[in-house]
Design a protein around this motif. Sequence first.
Motif, PDB file in Angstrom:
ATOM      1  N   LEU A 313       1.224  -1.039  -0.044  1.00  0.00           N
ATOM      2  CA  LEU A 313       0.158  -0.281   0.337  1.00  0.00           C
ATOM      3  C   LEU A 313       1.082   1.474  -0.143  1.00  0.00           C
ATOM      4  O   LEU A 313       0.502   2.341  -0.751  1.00  0.00           O
ATOM      5  CB  LEU A 313      -0.585   0.076   1.270  1.00  0.00           C
ATOM      6  CG  LEU A 313      -1.954  -0.917   1.462  1.00  0.00           C
ATOM      7  CD1 LEU A 313      -3.180  -0.627   2.771  1.00  0.00           C
ATOM      8  CD2 LEU A 313      -3.009  -0.818  -1.002  1.00  0.00           C
ATOM      9  N   GLY A 314       2.301   1.544   0.942  1.00  0.00           N
ATOM     10  CA  GLY A 314       2.518   2.407   1.577  1.00  0.00           C
ATOM     11  C   GLY A 314       1.894   3.881   1.718  1.00  0.00           C
ATOM     12  O   GLY A 314       2.477   5.095   1.260  1.00  0.00           O
ATOM     13  N   TYR A 315       0.382   3.607   2.409  1.00  0.00           N
ATOM     14  CA  TYR A 315       0.523   4.306   3.427  1.00  0.00           C
ATOM     15  C   TYR A 315       1.015   5.110   4.224  1.00  0.00           C
ATOM     16  O   TYR A 315       1.069   6.050   4.939  1.00  0.00           O
ATOM     17  CB  TYR A 315      -1.187   4.180   4.172  1.00  0.00           C
ATOM     18  CG  TYR A 315      -1.962   4.291   2.635  1.00  0.00           C
ATOM     19  CD1 TYR A 315      -1.892   4.544   1.208  1.00  0.00           C
ATOM     20  CD2 TYR A 315      -3.107   3.524   2.616  1.00  0.00           C
ATOM     21  CE1 TYR A 315      -2.391   4.088   0.207  1.00  0.00           C
ATOM     22  CE2 TYR A 315      -4.585   3.542   1.434  1.00  0.00           C
ATOM     23  CZ  TYR A 315      -4.375   3.532   0.773  1.00  0.00           C
ATOM     24  OH  TYR A 315      -4.709   3.485  -0.748  1.00  0.00           O
ATOM     25  N   TYR A 316       1.562   4.446   4.656  1.00  0.00           N
ATOM     26  CA  TYR A 316       2.428   4.415   6.517  1.00  0.00           C
ATOM     27  C   TYR A 316       4.084   5.434   6.099  1.00  0.00           C
ATOM     28  O   TYR A 316       4.286   5.594   7.325  1.00  0.00           O
ATOM     29  CB  TYR A 316       2.287   3.096   7.094  1.00  0.00           C
ATOM     30  CG  TYR A 316       3.271   3.151   8.262  1.00  0.00           C
ATOM     31  CD1 TYR A 316       2.709   3.979  10.117  1.00  0.00           C
ATOM     32  CD2 TYR A 316       4.119   1.886   8.518  1.00  0.00           C
ATOM     33  CE1 TYR A 316       2.778   3.943  11.060  1.00  0.00           C
ATOM     34  CE2 TYR A 316       4.087   2.062  10.451  1.00  0.00           C
ATOM     35  CZ  TYR A 316       3.742   2.974  11.236  1.00  0.00           C
ATOM     36  OH  TYR A 316       4.573   3.099  12.328  1.00  0.00           O
ATOM     37  N   GLN A 317       4.321   4.503   5.940  1.00  0.00           N
ATOM     38  CA  GLN A 317       5.591   5.152   6.124  1.00  0.00           C
ATOM     39  C   GLN A 317       6.724   5.462   4.403  1.00  0.00           C
ATOM     40  O   GLN A 317       7.059   6.914   4.769  1.00  0.00           O
ATOM     41  CB  GLN A 317       6.875   3.690   6.507  1.00  0.00           C
ATOM     42  CG  GLN A 317       6.470   2.736   7.668  1.00  0.00           C
ATOM     43  CD  GLN A 317       7.508   1.400   7.607  1.00  0.00           C
ATOM     44  OE1 GLN A 317       6.890   0.617   7.180  1.00  0.00           O
ATOM     45  NE2 GLN A 317       7.847   1.705   8.626  1.00  0.00           N
ATOM     46  N   PRO A 318       6.231   5.320   3.593  1.00  0.00           N
ATOM     47  CA  PRO A 318       6.860   5.814   2.409  1.00  0.00           C
ATOM     48  C   PRO A 318       6.393   7.412   2.082  1.00  0.00           C
ATOM     49  O   PRO A 318       7.560   8.239   2.061  1.00  0.00           O
ATOM     50  CB  PRO A 318       6.254   5.150   1.292  1.00  0.00           C
ATOM     51  CG  PRO A 318       5.948   3.954   1.552  1.00  0.00           C
ATOM     52  CD  PRO A 318       6.008   4.104   3.071  1.00  0.00           C
ATOM     53  N   PRO A 319       5.386   8.199   2.071  1.00  0.00           N
ATOM     54  CA  PRO A 319       5.231   9.449   2.193  1.00  0.00           C
ATOM     55  C   PRO A 319       6.623  10.180   3.553  1.00  0.00           C
ATOM     56  O   PRO A 319       6.822  10.778   3.208  1.00  0.00           O
ATOM     57  CB  PRO A 319       4.100   9.939   2.733  1.00  0.00           C
ATOM     58  CG  PRO A 319       3.313   8.225   2.531  1.00  0.00           C
ATOM     59  CD  PRO A 319       4.461   7.349   2.598  1.00  0.00           C
ATOM     60  N   TYR A 320       6.360   9.633   4.652  1.00  0.00           N
ATOM     61  CA  TYR A 320       7.745  10.346   5.849  1.00  0.00           C
ATOM     62  C   TYR A 320       9.156  10.032   4.827  1.00  0.00           C
ATOM     63  O   TYR A 320       9.217  11.220   5.557  1.00  0.00           O
ATOM     64  CB  TYR A 320       6.975   9.755   6.906  1.00  0.00           C
ATOM     65  CG  TYR A 320       6.340  10.162   7.444  1.00  0.00           C
ATOM     66  CD1 TYR A 320       5.962  11.186   8.331  1.00  0.00           C
ATOM     67  CD2 TYR A 320       5.099   9.742   7.379  1.00  0.00           C
ATOM     68  CE1 TYR A 320       5.051  11.931   8.319  1.00  0.00           C
ATOM     69  CE2 TYR A 320       3.690   9.954   7.724  1.00  0.00           C
ATOM     70  CZ  TYR A 320       3.353  11.139   7.920  1.00  0.00           C
ATOM     71  OH  TYR A 320       2.249  11.540   9.207  1.00  0.00           O
ATOM     72  N   ALA A 321       9.528   8.751   4.784  1.00  0.00           N
ATOM     73  CA  ALA A 321      10.894   8.703   4.386  1.00  0.00           C
ATOM     74  C   ALA A 321      10.843   9.059   2.701  1.00  0.00           C
ATOM     75  O   ALA A 321      12.068  10.172   3.095  1.00  0.00           O
ATOM     76  CB  ALA A 321      10.173   7.482   2.809  1.00  0.00           C
ATOM     77  N   TYR A 322      10.030   9.736   2.204  1.00  0.00           N
ATOM     78  CA  TYR A 322      10.216  11.032   0.879  1.00  0.00           C
ATOM     79  C   TYR A 322      10.311  12.749   1.560  1.00  0.00           C
ATOM     80  O   TYR A 322      10.961  13.106   1.000  1.00  0.00           O
ATOM     81  CB  TYR A 322       9.049  11.318   0.384  1.00  0.00           C
ATOM     82  CG  TYR A 322       9.031  11.917  -1.234  1.00  0.00           C
ATOM     83  CD1 TYR A 322       9.713  11.388  -2.185  1.00  0.00           C
ATOM     84  CD2 TYR A 322       8.991  13.219  -1.411  1.00  0.00           C
ATOM     85  CE1 TYR A 322       9.585  11.936  -3.305  1.00  0.00           C
ATOM     86  CE2 TYR A 322       9.115  14.047  -2.608  1.00  0.00           C
ATOM     87  CZ  TYR A 322       9.900  13.448  -3.607  1.00  0.00           C
ATOM     88  OH  TYR A 322       9.903  13.958  -5.120  1.00  0.00           O
TER      89      TYR A 322
END
Length: 416
Positions: A313-322
């Motif tokens: 999904l990529g909802y949890y961590q990826p936006p914060y990694a970016y």
Amino acid sequence: MFRLSRLACCLLPAAMLAATAAHAAEPFVFGMSISQTGGLAPGARAVLLGMQIWVEDTNAEGGLLGRQVKLVTYDDQSNPALVPGIVAKLLDVDKVDFLLGGQGTNLIAPLMPAAIQRNLTVIGMFGLDVNSEFHYPNYFSIIPTGGAHPKEALAEPFFEVAATMNPKPQTIALVGADAEFSRNAVDGARTVAKRAGLKIVYDNTYPPSTQDYTPIVRAIQATSPDLVFVGSYPTDTVGIIRAVNEVGLNAKMFGGAMVGSQLGSLKAQMGPMLNGLVNYDFWLPVGAYATPEAKAFIAKYQARVGNSGADTLGYYQPPYAYADLQVIGQAIRETGGTDQAKLAEYLRSHTFHTLVGDIKFGPNGEWTEPRVLEVQFHDVKGHDLDQFRSMDTQTVLYPPALKTGTVRYPFSELRQ
């Protein structure tokens, strides 16, 4: 002699220019220890993919300080003991331009002594109040548990939701792994519970190596708590939820700080066992989070994830990694390099416009204000991942501005 000296003088600037050009042609290298295998791998691989997308976007726009960006990582196998050696290799052998602060409380903490010794500026991602042990002035955190008391900020939404019940809960059980994150999460819950006047009827830890959680759930059940707050990492989150579904739990509300239920892979794996769970989250496609920029990033991430082993999904961590690299990139551009003291001062004094919203750091290196979501699962059927892409099986209970419904209770009836 005069002619030779004059020639040498002419060649010297040319040599300097050549050296400068050669340096400019070298990539700008970020280095990171990250859990590409082990229990934290699905989330950590998602972080890595989110960062790789930022690197690609940045390079497409000309790079950083005129240099293309490169990411060098080593697998710490979800083992904190491996982190110091990887940090030394990145700094002393690879000689990276900037050391990323790692991801996850349990993996950031072992990085800190080396960073402090070398006077590095540290930006850790998803580290829950890591700096409470070190009080290092050049530490900054990318996690929505902001404010002066981050441990409490993670727990408070759970208690805010519980306070809406009628009659109000009177007792609580606290349990977590004997590891950095879980201890911090449960410490915060304990403080908030006492402030709320709740009676703590169970307060215990378990070894991170625990395989059978049934005795723990039975011990909690024996105390008949109204609320059960758990601090856990993905492997034990799955184990505890399975045990609860096997032996039962007669509580009004169950959840708290259970890492893993936010990941698509674990949502699909646990399926209906999630029903009734009230747990934190950091990003979902709701309200102010679902900006066009964020939705475009999620679409790009999901198109790229494939068989990488990263969270689907990529909802949890990826936006914060970016966002993590957006913050670092802005600081490096505006200060003109990687002078650690200049970077720290810039981070302390500026606001950063990122994929997850504006970020401003407080005196303790945490966000000035917390932004933690509290979410309840319901109506989950089977193990199809698509049911988690929308908000049909999840209700946002907190904060009020993003609330999409009210808490369902008691938990003991919702799981049937």
